[in-house]
Design a protein around this motif. Structure first.
Motif, short mmCIF file in Angstrom:
data_model
loop_
_atom_site.label_atom_id
_atom_site.label_comp_id
_atom_site.label_asym_id
_atom_site.label_seq_id
_atom_site.Cartn_x
_atom_site.Cartn_y
_atom_site.Cartn_z
N TRP A 173 0.74 -1.20 0.34
CA TRP A 173 0.05 0.03 -0.03
C TRP A 173 1.05 0.90 -0.09
CZ3 TRP A 173 -5.10 0.93 -0.69
CH2 TRP A 173 -6.30 -0.87 -0.63
N PHE A 174 0.41 2.59 -1.17
CA PHE A 174 1.28 3.65 -0.99
C PHE A 174 0.32 4.32 -1.33
CE2 PHE A 174 5.46 1.86 -2.40
CZ PHE A 174 5.67 1.09 -2.37
N ARG A 175 1.07 5.56 -0.45
CA ARG A 175 0.20 6.74 -0.89
C ARG A 175 0.83 8.52 -1.30
NH1 ARG A 175 0.23 8.89 6.49
NH2 ARG A 175 1.83 10.10 5.92
N GLN A 176 -0.04 8.96 -2.16
CA GLN A 176 0.72 10.39 -2.28
C GLN A 176 -0.08 11.85 -1.79
OE1 GLN A 176 1.17 10.33 -6.64
NE2 GLN A 176 3.01 11.64 -6.06
N ALA A 177 0.01 12.33 -1.21
CA ALA A 177 0.13 13.15 -0.93
C ALA A 177 -0.09 14.76 -2.34
CB ALA A 177 -0.04 13.90 0.27
N PRO A 178 -0.77 15.68 -2.15
CA PRO A 178 -0.58 16.66 -3.38
C PRO A 178 0.48 17.30 -3.22
CG PRO A 178 -2.71 16.47 -2.66
CD PRO A 178 -1.84 15.63 -1.94
N GLY A 179 1.54 17.37 -4.06
CA GLY A 179 2.75 17.86 -4.13
C GLY A 179 3.94 17.32 -3.76
N LYS A 180 3.45 15.84 -3.32
CA LYS A 180 4.50 14.76 -2.36
C LYS A 180 4.79 13.87 -3.29
CE LYS A 180 3.78 16.41 2.25
NZ LYS A 180 3.73 16.28 3.72
N GLU A 181 5.95 13.38 -3.22
CA GLU A 181 6.21 11.91 -3.23
C GLU A 181 5.11 10.78 -2.97
OE1 GLU A 181 10.84 12.42 -5.15
OE2 GLU A 181 10.15 11.23 -3.76
N ARG A 182 5.43 9.69 -3.94
CA ARG A 182 4.33 8.40 -3.09
C ARG A 182 5.09 7.79 -2.46
NH1 ARG A 182 1.21 4.79 -8.21
NH2 ARG A 182 0.62 7.35 -8.76
N GLU A 183 4.55 7.33 -0.99
CA GLU A 183 5.42 6.24 -0.19
C GLU A 183 4.56 5.87 0.30
OE1 GLU A 183 5.87 9.21 2.88
OE2 GLU A 183 3.33 9.82 3.32
N LEU A 184 5.82 4.89 0.53
CA LEU A 184 5.27 3.64 0.90
C LEU A 184 4.76 3.17 2.47
CD1 LEU A 184 5.34 0.04 1.20
CD2 LEU A 184 7.44 -0.26 1.49
#
Length: 130
Positions: free
Chosen positions: A36-47
């Motif tokens: 599962w990854f997440r990506q917030a606006p203006g940020k890189e995708r992170e595990l």
């Protein structure tokens, strides 16, 4: 190949809980390590979290340890992310990803980098209000 569909996102108040689901269709699901990854606006995708093919080994990013739990049901071709004690900084689009392994020696492999994953879902939005 496998197709991944996430669900369960939504709007929740800080301190609340959500359960995300990643439903797979296609090739036998037990051949895939999942993350599962997440990506917030203006940020890189992170595990956020990852799980091996068997479900016996898991990995969590430090920022979710003790709050999130990843699990899988291979019979139902589904991986879950149980999210408790949610914080506003958890707000992001959450994606599940899968990597195929045919060899049995990879049964307990955890995949931690986005580039290693072969398949991705379309994402589900999680919004945590303060």
């Amino acid at each position: 190949q496998v197709q991944l569909v996430e669900s369960g996102g939504g709007l929740v108040q800080a301190g609340g809980s959500l359960r995300l689901s990643c439903a797979a269709s296609g090739r036998t699901f037990s051949y895939y390590a999942v993350g599962w990854f997440r990506q917030a606006p203006g940020k890189e995708r992170e595990l956020v979290a990852a799980i091996d093919r068997s479900g016996g080994s898991t990995y969590y990013a430090d920022f979710v340890k003790g709050r999130f739990t990843i699990s899988r049901d291979n019979a139902k071709s589904t991986v879950f992310l149980h999210m408790n004690s949610l914080k506003p900084e958890d707000t992001a689009v959450h994606y599940c990803a899968a990597k195929y392994y045919s060899a049995s020696r990879y049964f307990t492999t955890i995949v931690r980098t986005a580039d290693e994953y072969d398949y991705w879902g379309q994402g589900t939005q999680v919004t945590v209000s303060s």
